[in-house]
Scaffold this motif. Structure first.
Motif, PDB file in Angstrom:
ATOM      1  N   GLU A 161      30.440  23.329  19.936  1.00 54.46           N
ATOM      2  CA  GLU A 161      30.205  24.412  18.971  1.00 54.46           C
ATOM      3  C   GLU A 161      30.795  24.097  17.594  1.00 54.46           C
ATOM      4  OE1 GLU A 161      28.421  27.516  17.566  1.00 54.46           O
ATOM      5  OE2 GLU A 161      28.053  26.634  19.540  1.00 54.46           O
ATOM      6  N   ARG A 162      32.025  23.532  17.595  1.00 54.22           N
ATOM      7  CA  ARG A 162      32.692  23.250  16.318  1.00 54.22           C
ATOM      8  C   ARG A 162      31.915  22.199  15.512  1.00 54.22           C
ATOM      9  NH1 ARG A 162      36.298  19.589  14.126  1.00 54.22           N
ATOM     10  NH2 ARG A 162      35.867  18.229  15.902  1.00 54.22           N
ATOM     11  N   MET A 163      31.503  21.139  16.192  1.00 51.20           N
ATOM     12  CA  MET A 163      30.759  20.074  15.512  1.00 51.20           C
ATOM     13  C   MET A 163      29.397  20.584  15.031  1.00 51.20           C
ATOM     14  SD  MET A 163      32.408  17.098  15.512  1.00 51.20           S
ATOM     15  CE  MET A 163      31.438  15.612  15.800  1.00 51.20           C
ATOM     16  N   MET A 164      28.730  21.365  15.877  1.00 47.30           N
ATOM     17  CA  MET A 164      27.395  21.866  15.507  1.00 47.30           C
ATOM     18  C   MET A 164      27.478  22.775  14.279  1.00 47.30           C
ATOM     19  SD  MET A 164      25.064  20.577  17.414  1.00 47.30           S
ATOM     20  CE  MET A 164      23.675  21.657  17.244  1.00 47.30           C
ATOM     21  N   GLN A 165      28.525  23.585  14.248  1.00 45.13           N
ATOM     22  CA  GLN A 165      28.684  24.485  13.088  1.00 45.13           C
ATOM     23  C   GLN A 165      28.887  23.700  11.805  1.00 45.13           C
ATOM     24  OE1 GLN A 165      31.666  27.456  13.393  1.00 45.13           O
ATOM     25  NE2 GLN A 165      30.456  28.713  14.806  1.00 45.13           N
ATOM     26  N   LYS A 166      29.672  22.631  11.917  1.00 39.64           N
ATOM     27  CA  LYS A 166      29.899  21.809  10.710  1.00 39.64           C
ATOM     28  C   LYS A 166      28.595  21.168  10.252  1.00 39.64           C
ATOM     29  CE  LYS A 166      34.733  20.866  10.780  1.00 39.64           C
ATOM     30  NZ  LYS A 166      35.764  19.991  10.343  1.00 39.64           N
ATOM     31  N   VAL A 167      27.830  20.653  11.208  1.00 40.57           N
ATOM     32  CA  VAL A 167      26.570  19.999  10.851  1.00 40.57           C
ATOM     33  C   VAL A 167      25.642  20.999  10.158  1.00 40.57           C
ATOM     34  CG1 VAL A 167      24.494  18.924  11.796  1.00 40.57           C
ATOM     35  CG2 VAL A 167      26.743  18.229  12.623  1.00 40.57           C
ATOM     36  N   ARG A 168      25.547  22.195  10.706  1.00 46.81           N
ATOM     37  CA  ARG A 168      24.693  23.211  10.085  1.00 46.81           C
ATOM     38  C   ARG A 168      25.202  23.534   8.671  1.00 46.81           C
ATOM     39  NH1 ARG A 168      21.176  25.521  13.570  1.00 46.81           N
ATOM     40  NH2 ARG A 168      20.874  27.232  12.116  1.00 46.81           N
ATOM     41  N   GLY A 169      26.531  23.544   8.524  1.00 45.93           N
ATOM     42  CA  GLY A 169      27.120  23.798   7.206  1.00 45.93           C
ATOM     43  C   GLY A 169      26.724  22.740   6.186  1.00 45.93           C
ATOM     44  N   PHE A 170      26.556  21.481   6.634  1.00 41.43           N
ATOM     45  CA  PHE A 170      26.135  20.414   5.711  1.00 41.43           C
ATOM     46  C   PHE A 170      24.705  20.639   5.224  1.00 41.43           C
ATOM     47  CE2 PHE A 170      28.898  17.356   8.439  1.00 41.43           C
ATOM     48  CZ  PHE A 170      30.048  17.778   7.797  1.00 41.43           C
TER      49      PHE A 170
END
Ligand code: MLT
Length: 265
Positions: A161-170
């Protein structure tokens, strides 16, 4: 920071001192994805990371954006910043832009780092798919593209979840015009394969072994075609290898920069 160059306002990060490294993001990302590299290299290098036009905080323009246009934006930005020749580090679509930069502005290039990218052009089917997606984006916005790209960016084991959220943020600041323009530009991009054996600057090719968007074989082909290049395949990494395995990526890049004498004397 922002500068208007080549008729468009480009947002960029410029941190550190030393030989310039220019980090060029992929589709539909933004310069934020390079933060682990900027933090690691700003003590030894001048790190410049632009948002390509239509992405992140950079202005969007209407219509297709050829890879040559992004490359010229970068060249004008580097001229405005007075960097002198630089090492370009291009990820995926950023790699397509880097090939265009190398062709059009060879005097501004000290080295190439090609990350999770391919040299060939789109198949007719892939180009048609991009054009259809560009129409959807113009009519309905970027949400579906972001969903579909975010789902594939990371190696399966890194999709927490943490990594996916960061990717979406990019990705979430990408504008419809920017995404559609890039899709149309990628669909029309030329084949860079014939150019590879003319590359004379030091070159590093990096791939994530679990990349499902641009499989590692594409990097192997690029490295095989560029005389004297180095290929590094990073484990437990997908398409966004520099973010997923930042420490391994940074170590590979640091050792290559030292070996190629692209460091401060
Ligand atoms: C990218 O990550 O920049 C894109 O996946 C490249 C592409 O669609 O060819």
């Amino acid at each position: 920071m922002q500068r208007t160059v080549n008729g468009v306002t480009i947002a960029y990060t410029d941190e550190g001192e030393g030989p310039p490294l220019v980090f060029v993001h992929g589709f539909p990302l933004s310069r934020d994805c390079w933060r682990p590299q900027i933090d690691a290299f700003r003590l030894s290098h001048r790190c410049i990371a632009p948002d390509l036009r239509g992405f992140g905080e950079s202005e969007a323009t209407a219509g297709p954006v050829p890879m040559d246009t992004y490359a010229d934006d970068l060249a004008r930005l580097l001229e405005a910043l007075g960097t002198g020749p630089a090492v370009l580090i291009g990820h995926s679509m950023g790699g397509y832009v880097t090939f265009a930069f190398a062709r059009r502005h060879p005097e501004m290039l000290d080295g190439l780092v090609l990350v999770g990218t391919r040299a060939g052009r789109d198949t007719p089917e892939a180009a048609a798919g991009r054009k259809a997606t560009a129409e959807t984006v113009q009519a309905h916005g970027v949400a579906d593209v972001i969903d579909s790209m975010a789902a594939k960016m990371l190696a399966p084991d890194n999709r927490d979840e943490r990594m996916m959220q960061k990717v979406r943020g990019f990705m979430e600041s990408a504008s419809p015009a920017g995404v559609a323009g890039a899709l149309l530009g990628m669909a029309e991009r030329p084949d860079s394969t014939p150019y590879l054996d003319a590359v004379t600057v030091p070159t590093l090719v990096i791939t994530g072994l679990d990349d499902v968007i641009i499989p590692p074989g594409e990097s192997q082909d690029i490295a095989a075609a560029i005389t004297g290049s180095e290929l590094q395949a990073i484990q437990d990494a997908g398409h966004l290898v520099a973010f997923e395995q930042a420490d391994d990526f940074n170590q590979v890049l640091r050792e290559w920069l030292a070996g190629a004498q692209l460091v401060s004397p």
